[in-house]
Structures are given as structure tokens and as C-alpha cells.
Write a protein that holds these residues in place. Structure first.
Motif, PDB file in Angstrom:
ATOM      1  N   ALA A 219      25.377  18.024  19.052  1.00 36.10           N
ATOM      2  CA  ALA A 219      25.844  18.308  17.701  1.00 36.10           C
ATOM      3  C   ALA A 219      26.669  17.145  17.177  1.00 36.10           C
ATOM      4  O   ALA A 219      27.229  16.356  17.936  1.00 36.10           O
ATOM      5  N   THR A 220      26.730  17.033  15.857  1.00 34.81           N
ATOM      6  CA  THR A 220      27.583  16.025  15.243  1.00 34.81           C
ATOM      7  C   THR A 220      29.038  16.342  15.530  1.00 34.81           C
ATOM      8  O   THR A 220      29.490  17.480  15.371  1.00 34.81           O
ATOM      9  N   GLN A 221      29.788  15.333  15.969  1.00 32.28           N
ATOM     10  CA  GLN A 221      31.205  15.506  16.265  1.00 32.28           C
ATOM     11  C   GLN A 221      32.062  15.053  15.098  1.00 32.28           C
ATOM     12  O   GLN A 221      31.656  14.210  14.288  1.00 32.28           O
ATOM     13  N   THR A 222      33.260  15.586  15.001  1.00 33.08           N
ATOM     14  CA  THR A 222      34.212  15.108  14.012  1.00 33.08           C
ATOM     15  C   THR A 222      34.879  13.840  14.532  1.00 33.08           C
ATOM     16  O   THR A 222      34.875  13.553  15.738  1.00 33.08           O
ATOM     17  N   ALA A 223      35.475  13.089  13.620  1.00 28.29           N
ATOM     18  CA  ALA A 223      36.215  11.895  14.018  1.00 28.29           C
ATOM     19  C   ALA A 223      37.350  12.259  14.973  1.00 28.29           C
ATOM     20  O   ALA A 223      37.638  11.524  15.924  1.00 28.29           O
ATOM     21  N   GLU A 224      37.970  13.404  14.736  1.00 29.45           N
ATOM     22  CA  GLU A 224      39.089  13.836  15.576  1.00 29.45           C
ATOM     23  C   GLU A 224      38.627  14.161  16.990  1.00 29.45           C
ATOM     24  O   GLU A 224      39.338  13.867  17.968  1.00 29.45           O
ATOM     25  N   GLU A 225      37.453  14.784  17.124  1.00 26.37           N
ATOM     26  CA  GLU A 225      36.927  15.093  18.459  1.00 26.37           C
ATOM     27  C   GLU A 225      36.646  13.817  19.241  1.00 26.37           C
ATOM     28  O   GLU A 225      36.974  13.710  20.434  1.00 26.37           O
ATOM     29  N   VAL A 226      36.036  12.849  18.581  1.00 29.36           N
ATOM     30  CA  VAL A 226      35.747  11.574  19.245  1.00 29.36           C
ATOM     31  C   VAL A 226      37.041  10.838  19.570  1.00 29.36           C
ATOM     32  O   VAL A 226      37.199  10.263  20.657  1.00 29.36           O
ATOM     33  N   ALA A 227      37.987  10.874  18.636  1.00 25.01           N
ATOM     34  CA  ALA A 227      39.263  10.186  18.848  1.00 25.01           C
ATOM     35  C   ALA A 227      40.000  10.744  20.050  1.00 25.01           C
ATOM     36  O   ALA A 227      40.646   9.996  20.799  1.00 25.01           O
ATOM     37  N   HIS A 228      39.916  12.050  20.262  1.00 25.88           N
ATOM     38  CA  HIS A 228      40.602  12.655  21.410  1.00 25.88           C
ATOM     39  C   HIS A 228      40.047  12.113  22.723  1.00 25.88           C
ATOM     40  O   HIS A 228      40.801  11.757  23.640  1.00 25.88           O
ATOM     41  N   VAL A 229      38.713  12.022  22.817  1.00 24.08           N
ATOM     42  CA  VAL A 229      38.093  11.462  24.018  1.00 24.08           C
ATOM     43  C   VAL A 229      38.464   9.991  24.162  1.00 24.08           C
ATOM     44  O   VAL A 229      38.768   9.509  25.261  1.00 24.08           O
ATOM     45  N   LEU A 230      38.455   9.273  23.046  1.00 22.68           N
ATOM     46  CA  LEU A 230      38.803   7.851  23.061  1.00 22.68           C
ATOM     47  C   LEU A 230      40.222   7.635  23.564  1.00 22.68           C
ATOM     48  O   LEU A 230      40.482   6.743  24.384  1.00 22.68           O
ATOM     49  N   CYS A 231      41.153   8.451  23.102  1.00 23.48           N
ATOM     50  CA  CYS A 231      42.547   8.300  23.527  1.00 23.48           C
ATOM     51  C   CYS A 231      42.708   8.619  25.013  1.00 23.48           C
ATOM     52  O   CYS A 231      43.438   7.907  25.731  1.00 23.48           O
ATOM     53  N   ASP A 232      42.051   9.665  25.492  1.00 24.60           N
ATOM     54  CA  ASP A 232      42.098   9.972  26.920  1.00 24.60           C
ATOM     55  C   ASP A 232      41.524   8.820  27.740  1.00 24.60           C
ATOM     56  O   ASP A 232      42.053   8.460  28.795  1.00 24.60           O
ATOM     57  N   ALA A 233      40.429   8.234  27.246  1.00 26.12           N
ATOM     58  CA  ALA A 233      39.814   7.099  27.942  1.00 26.12           C
ATOM     59  C   ALA A 233      40.757   5.910  27.973  1.00 26.12           C
ATOM     60  O   ALA A 233      40.867   5.204  28.982  1.00 26.12           O
ATOM     61  N   ALA A 234      41.466   5.682  26.873  1.00 28.10           N
ATOM     62  CA  ALA A 234      42.409   4.567  26.811  1.00 28.10           C
ATOM     63  C   ALA A 234      43.547   4.746  27.800  1.00 28.10           C
ATOM     64  O   ALA A 234      44.026   3.778  28.396  1.00 28.10           O
ATOM     65  N   LEU A 235      43.960   5.982  27.994  1.00 26.70           N
ATOM     66  CA  LEU A 235      45.094   6.249  28.877  1.00 26.70           C
ATOM     67  C   LEU A 235      44.731   6.119  30.345  1.00 26.70           C
ATOM     68  O   LEU A 235      45.480   5.521  31.127  1.00 26.70           O
ATOM     69  N   SER A 236      43.568   6.637  30.733  1.00 33.19           N
ATOM     70  CA  SER A 236      43.288   6.679  32.169  1.00 33.19           C
ATOM     71  C   SER A 236      41.812   6.544  32.527  1.00 33.19           C
ATOM     72  O   SER A 236      41.473   6.606  33.714  1.00 33.19           O
TER      73      SER A 236
END
Length: 260
Positions: A219-236
Motif C-alpha cells: 500500500a502507499t505509505q504516508t511521509a510520516e510512516e516512511v520518516a518513522h522507519v528512516l529515523c529508526d534506521a538512522a539511530l541504529s
């Protein structure tokens, strides 16, 4: 996640004036990061910066130019003393059949989607090496793994950026194992990304055959959903991170079909 997750981190994010970049900037700020925002559009960038609070510094810059990337880095260090995480988020789409792709199209895709990330990696890495720790996070696209019709030039540029990242990850693993090189692969996102695309709008993906849409996933994701994964990836995060559930399985299935 609590708001202190990034409390001791200075994060630079490019392409921060809208879409995933803006959403990630705001989440990073909520989670305690000191954030440096870079983008070309001064007005929207200023609005994002205001929403991020006090621990933010914005830089109007075109990160497809090496000197501008260096300026972003220099301002980040001048403001916060260091950089812990650098997120290369700038990108541009194109929708054009392969036989219609021009030299200018190819140059634009390589400049915007690969060189911008390359410059970020080259500028920040000596700083991270000197400190022995940190992360570089490059935002790719599922199309870099599963190209589709009329997106060949975009997919090729994202694949090139992916290859740079993977090779650099191997280079650093021996000499600087404390530096993470992470590649994030979103699928379809509900943003205005297509409005800035060259040629046919990337928003026209809904006209593609169902089996092609299945390949690029979910399904199409929102920018916020993608950003949450991106931030988690950036952290660890480490290695490759897919923003959609089961996306890697779809990529593997796609690759296996190419050998049938």
C-alpha cells in the motif's frame, strides 16, 4: 520510542523542505536530536525549521553541488560542534520510456539522485572517521531493486547510489566498523514528489499493470510512516532497510523471476 532517543545526536538531513525529509526532520526534533536541515526552497525550509523547535539550524543549499554540501557540513559543525548522522534524502523522479530518455535526463538523474549522495558521503566521512563512530543514511527507492516501465532512468540512478553505498559499507567495515552505512528503500509514498518529476508524473504509477505495482510493493505509505522507519534506521539500523512490511520478500521474488 521516547523523546530522548536522539538526545545526544546531531543529524543533518538534505531535502528537508517537504515530503519525507520534512516529516523526518520533525520526528528527529521530537525525539531530541539537534537537526540541521538543508534544501533549496527557503520558504518551505523555514516553515519546517519553525516546527522543529529550538535545536535546529537550516541551510538553504543545492546539495547537487559539492561546494554547497561542504557549506552545509561547515555550518553544522559551527552550530553544534559535530555531526553524528548524515541523511542523504534529496531525490528527483522521471517518467519517460527508455527510447525517449535524453542526455539531459540522464545527467539530471545522476546529478540529483547519485551525486548528491556521493558528495554527502565524501564530505562527512573524514569527520566520522576521526571520531570513529557515526552513520550515513542514503534514501534510495524500491525501484532501485525492482525497476518498472517508464522509470528506467530513475531506477538506474537509484541503483547507482545503492551500489556506491554498498561498496562504501564494505570499505569502511574493516577500517572503521563503528561507522554505519545504511540504505533505506521506500515504496510508493503519498507526497508531491511526482509534481517535480521530469516527463510523465510519477503519480501516474496507478496506471501501471497490477503485476508491476505488486513488484514495487504494498500500500502507499504516508511521509510520516516512511520518516518513522528512516529515523529508526538512522539511530541504529544496519545494511538495507525496507519501509514496507514484506518488501524484501517481494524483491527476492522479483529477482528470482528474472532468472526463470
Amino acid at each position: 520510542m521516547n523523546n530522548r532517543d536522539f538526545s545526544d545526536h546531531v543529524v543533518v538531513i538534505t531535502g528537508a523542505s517537504g515530503g519525507v525529509g520534512a516529516a523526518a526532520a520533525e520526528e528527529l526534533a521530537r525525539r531530541g536530536a539537534s537537526v540541521v536541515l538543508a534544501a533549496r526552497r527557503a520558504g518551505p525550509l523555514g516553515e519546517v525549521a519553525r516546527r522543529c523547535g529550538n535545536q535546529v539550524h537550516s541551510v538553504v543549499a543545492d546539495v547537487t553541488k559539492r561546494a554547497e554540501v561542504q557549506r552545509v557540513f561547515d555550518e553544522a559543525v559551527a552550530k553544534f560542534g559535530r555531526v553524528d548522522i548524515w541523511i542523504n534524502n534529496v531525490g528527483r523522479g522521471i517518467g519517460r520510456p527508455l527510447l525517449e530518455i535524453t542526455d539531459d535526463d540522464v545527467d539530471a538523474m545522476i546529478r540529483d539522485n547519485m551525486k548528491s549522495a556521493l558528495y554527502g558521503m565524501q564530505v562527512v566521512t573524514p569527520h566520522l572517521q576521526a571520531r570513529g563512530t557515526g552513520a550515513i543514511v542514503n534514501v534510495s527507492s524500491l525501484l532501485g531493486r525492482t525497476p518498472i516501465p517508464s522509470r528506467a532512468a530513475y531506477a538506474a540512478s537509484k541503483s547507482a547510489m545503492m551500489s556506491l553505498s554498498e561498496a562504501f559499507r564494505i570499505e569502511l567495515s574493516g577500517s572503521h566498523p563503528g561507522i554505519r552505512v545504511v540504505v533505506v528503500y521506500p515504496g510508493r509514498i503519498a507526497t508531491d514528489f511526482g509534481q517535480n518529476a521530469l516527463g510523465q508524473s510519477t503519480a501516474d504509477s496507478g496506471k501501471l499493470p497490477a503485476e508491476v505495482l505488486a513488484a514495487i510493493g504494498g500500500a502507499t505509505q504516508t511521509a510520516e510512516e516512511v520518516a518513522h522507519v528512516l529515523c529508526d534506521a538512522a539511530l541504529s539500523g544496519r545494511g538495507d532497510i525496507y519501509t514496507q512490511p514484506n518488501a524484501f520478500a517481494r524483491v527476492r521474488e522479483y529477482m528470482e523471476k528474472q532468472w526463470d
